[in-house]
Design a protein around this motif. Sequence first.
Motif, PDB file in Angstrom:
ATOM      1  N   LEU A   1       0.820  -1.205   0.000  1.00  0.00           N
ATOM      2  CA  LEU A   1       0.000   0.000   0.000  1.00  0.00           C
ATOM      3  C   LEU A   1       0.855   1.256   0.000  1.00  0.00           C
ATOM      4  O   LEU A   1       1.931   1.299   0.619  1.00  0.00           O
ATOM      5  CB  LEU A   1      -0.906   0.015   1.246  1.00  0.00           C
ATOM      6  CG  LEU A   1      -1.821  -1.197   1.445  1.00  0.00           C
ATOM      7  CD1 LEU A   1      -2.407  -1.178   2.837  1.00  0.00           C
ATOM      8  CD2 LEU A   1      -2.909  -1.211   0.381  1.00  0.00           C
ATOM      9  N   THR A   2       0.346   2.270  -0.692  1.00  0.00           N
ATOM     10  CA  THR A   2       0.972   3.593  -0.601  1.00  0.00           C
ATOM     11  C   THR A   2       0.388   4.314   0.609  1.00  0.00           C
ATOM     12  O   THR A   2      -0.552   3.828   1.255  1.00  0.00           O
ATOM     13  CB  THR A   2       0.688   4.402  -1.876  1.00  0.00           C
ATOM     14  OG1 THR A   2      -0.735   4.635  -1.970  1.00  0.00           O
ATOM     15  CG2 THR A   2       1.162   3.656  -3.110  1.00  0.00           C
TER      16      THR A   2
ATOM     17  N   PRO B   1      -4.348   3.288   6.313  1.00  0.00           N
ATOM     18  CA  PRO B   1      -4.804   4.157   7.404  1.00  0.00           C
ATOM     19  C   PRO B   1      -3.651   5.000   7.934  1.00  0.00           C
ATOM     20  O   PRO B   1      -2.472   4.632   7.817  1.00  0.00           O
ATOM     21  CB  PRO B   1      -5.308   3.164   8.454  1.00  0.00           C
ATOM     22  CG  PRO B   1      -5.517   1.881   7.733  1.00  0.00           C
ATOM     23  CD  PRO B   1      -4.518   1.863   6.639  1.00  0.00           C
ATOM     24  N   GLY B   2      -3.998   6.112   8.544  1.00  0.00           N
ATOM     25  CA  GLY B   2      -2.954   6.971   9.100  1.00  0.00           C
ATOM     26  C   GLY B   2      -2.342   6.414  10.367  1.00  0.00           C
ATOM     27  O   GLY B   2      -1.192   6.708  10.691  1.00  0.00           O
TER      28      GLY B   2
ATOM     29  N   LEU C   1      -0.437   0.261  11.964  1.00  0.00           N
ATOM     30  CA  LEU C   1      -1.117  -1.027  12.037  1.00  0.00           C
ATOM     31  C   LEU C   1      -0.341  -1.988  12.920  1.00  0.00           C
ATOM     32  O   LEU C   1       0.895  -2.051  12.869  1.00  0.00           O
ATOM     33  CB  LEU C   1      -1.278  -1.620  10.635  1.00  0.00           C
ATOM     34  CG  LEU C   1      -2.210  -0.856   9.682  1.00  0.00           C
ATOM     35  CD1 LEU C   1      -2.162  -1.469   8.298  1.00  0.00           C
ATOM     36  CD2 LEU C   1      -3.635  -0.855  10.219  1.00  0.00           C
ATOM     37  N   ARG C   2      -1.082  -2.744  13.717  1.00  0.00           N
ATOM     38  CA  ARG C   2      -0.469  -3.716  14.611  1.00  0.00           C
ATOM     39  C   ARG C   2      -1.125  -5.073  14.403  1.00  0.00           C
ATOM     40  O   ARG C   2      -2.262  -5.169  13.939  1.00  0.00           O
ATOM     41  CB  ARG C   2      -0.628  -3.281  16.071  1.00  0.00           C
ATOM     42  CG  ARG C   2       0.041  -1.955  16.385  1.00  0.00           C
ATOM     43  CD  ARG C   2      -0.184  -1.573  17.823  1.00  0.00           C
ATOM     44  NE  ARG C   2       0.435  -0.292  18.149  1.00  0.00           N
ATOM     45  CZ  ARG C   2       0.332   0.297  19.340  1.00  0.00           C
ATOM     46  NH1 ARG C   2      -0.351  -0.285  20.317  1.00  0.00           N
ATOM     47  NH2 ARG C   2       0.930   1.456  19.555  1.00  0.00           N
ATOM     48  N   ASN C   3      -0.411  -6.107  14.802  1.00  0.00           N
ATOM     49  CA  ASN C   3      -0.961  -7.449  14.698  1.00  0.00           C
ATOM     50  C   ASN C   3      -2.228  -7.549  15.540  1.00  0.00           C
ATOM     51  O   ASN C   3      -2.272  -7.107  16.691  1.00  0.00           O
ATOM     52  CB  ASN C   3       0.058  -8.476  15.171  1.00  0.00           C
ATOM     53  CG  ASN C   3       1.242  -8.573  14.235  1.00  0.00           C
ATOM     54  OD1 ASN C   3       1.318  -7.865  13.237  1.00  0.00           O
ATOM     55  ND2 ASN C   3       2.175  -9.445  14.546  1.00  0.00           N
ATOM     56  N   GLY C   4      -3.255  -8.148  14.950  1.00  0.00           N
ATOM     57  CA  GLY C   4      -4.525  -8.281  15.643  1.00  0.00           C
ATOM     58  C   GLY C   4      -5.551  -7.255  15.222  1.00  0.00           C
ATOM     59  O   GLY C   4      -6.738  -7.406  15.529  1.00  0.00           O
ATOM     60  N   ASP C   5      -5.137  -6.206  14.515  1.00  0.00           N
ATOM     61  CA  ASP C   5      -6.086  -5.199  14.037  1.00  0.00           C
ATOM     62  C   ASP C   5      -7.048  -5.829  13.029  1.00  0.00           C
ATOM     63  O   ASP C   5      -6.651  -6.648  12.191  1.00  0.00           O
ATOM     64  CB  ASP C   5      -5.348  -4.032  13.370  1.00  0.00           C
ATOM     65  CG  ASP C   5      -4.641  -3.143  14.379  1.00  0.00           C
ATOM     66  OD1 ASP C   5      -4.893  -3.301  15.591  1.00  0.00           O
ATOM     67  OD2 ASP C   5      -3.833  -2.298  13.951  1.00  0.00           O
TER      68      ASP C   5
ATOM     69  N   LEU D   1      -9.227   0.593   8.609  1.00  0.00           N
ATOM     70  CA  LEU D   1      -9.070   0.048   9.952  1.00  0.00           C
ATOM     71  C   LEU D   1     -10.415   0.117  10.682  1.00  0.00           C
ATOM     72  O   LEU D   1     -10.979   1.207  10.852  1.00  0.00           O
ATOM     73  CB  LEU D   1      -8.003   0.834  10.718  1.00  0.00           C
ATOM     74  CG  LEU D   1      -7.790   0.443  12.193  1.00  0.00           C
ATOM     75  CD1 LEU D   1      -7.304  -0.980  12.308  1.00  0.00           C
ATOM     76  CD2 LEU D   1      -6.805   1.409  12.843  1.00  0.00           C
ATOM     77  N   ASP D   2     -10.920  -1.028  11.116  1.00  0.00           N
ATOM     78  CA  ASP D   2     -12.198  -1.076  11.813  1.00  0.00           C
ATOM     79  C   ASP D   2     -12.016  -1.122  13.332  1.00  0.00           C
ATOM     80  O   ASP D   2     -12.726  -0.461  14.078  1.00  0.00           O
ATOM     81  CB  ASP D   2     -13.023  -2.272  11.353  1.00  0.00           C
ATOM     82  CG  ASP D   2     -13.538  -2.086   9.928  1.00  0.00           C
ATOM     83  OD1 ASP D   2     -13.782  -0.921   9.531  1.00  0.00           O
ATOM     84  OD2 ASP D   2     -13.663  -3.088   9.206  1.00  0.00           O
ATOM     85  N   SER D   3     -11.133  -1.942  13.826  1.00  0.00           N
ATOM     86  CA  SER D   3     -10.856  -2.043  15.268  1.00  0.00           C
ATOM     87  C   SER D   3      -9.435  -2.507  15.452  1.00  0.00           C
ATOM     88  O   SER D   3      -8.885  -3.215  14.598  1.00  0.00           O
ATOM     89  CB  SER D   3     -11.833  -3.001  15.953  1.00  0.00           C
ATOM     90  OG  SER D   3     -11.664  -4.318  15.467  1.00  0.00           O
ATOM     91  N   GLY D   4      -8.860  -2.097  16.578  1.00  0.00           N
ATOM     92  CA  GLY D   4      -7.455  -2.417  16.779  1.00  0.00           C
ATOM     93  C   GLY D   4      -7.174  -2.961  18.150  1.00  0.00           C
ATOM     94  O   GLY D   4      -7.901  -2.714  19.110  1.00  0.00           O
ATOM     95  N   GLU D   5      -6.084  -3.731  18.252  1.00  0.00           N
ATOM     96  CA  GLU D   5      -5.596  -4.240  19.525  1.00  0.00           C
ATOM     97  C   GLU D   5      -4.658  -3.200  20.098  1.00  0.00           C
ATOM     98  O   GLU D   5      -3.446  -3.231  19.880  1.00  0.00           O
ATOM     99  CB  GLU D   5      -4.863  -5.578  19.309  1.00  0.00           C
ATOM    100  CG  GLU D   5      -5.751  -6.685  18.808  1.00  0.00           C
ATOM    101  CD  GLU D   5      -6.646  -7.235  19.894  1.00  0.00           C
ATOM    102  OE1 GLU D   5      -6.300  -7.061  21.080  1.00  0.00           O
ATOM    103  OE2 GLU D   5      -7.699  -7.809  19.579  1.00  0.00           O
TER     104      GLU D   5
END
Length: 224
Positions: free
Chosen positions: A140-141, A146-147, A150-154, A219-223
């Motif tokens: 992705l560019t 998302p701004g 990103l983390r594992n589990g998101d 991104l909908d939800s994150g850990e």
Amino acid sequence: MTHTITRDDRMTGPEPAPAGPPVAPPPKLRRRPALIAAAVALVALGAVLAGWAWSATTNTQEVLAARDTIARGAVITSDDIARVRINADPALQPLPASAYDDILGQRAALDIAAGSLLTEAATQAEPLPPDGMSVVGVALTAAQAPGLTLRNGDRVRVVLTPGEGADAPTGSPPFNEAEVVGARTDKMTGALVVDLLVPRAEAGVLAARVATGNVALVLDSGER
């Protein structure tokens, strides 16, 4: 003829040696109570320090800790963990240093901060992807991602976007739901490469959509 010893004969003989200088008496040793007390104090201090060092050594244990931050889902390598010595604490249950070889190759079950002690709950031996799932990579560019970091589990969605001069896509659902299991920046291209865990049946469709380059990640939800 008999010789009679006279008084003068008795006085005749070797003269006595002259007397030498008077011998000085040996000096008297002076006791210094302050020095004796200081020596006793130093001995006592040494004993205390030796006891403390022995106690500190016997009350420590060698355990495993993270050298750097380990993202959830990442494979643990020898560069990620180290053996450290800490004071024994019944409230802590870190993995012992003897588990070093067993941990290598396992995956982090959660985000492990640098310097944190490793526990049994922090790792998992299950392979990735698990049965019935697949991992699809998305490059992705900055405009497609998302701004937020990103983390594992998101939980994310891969949304189809129209190509230049084209209408919005129709037909099949214009997105795929997925879970982030890895994210890194490609040093050659600067693109953000995100590894997404999806059901195996959807992996082919998602890969085809990603190949067009006309996608965006939501991104909908994150850990967090």
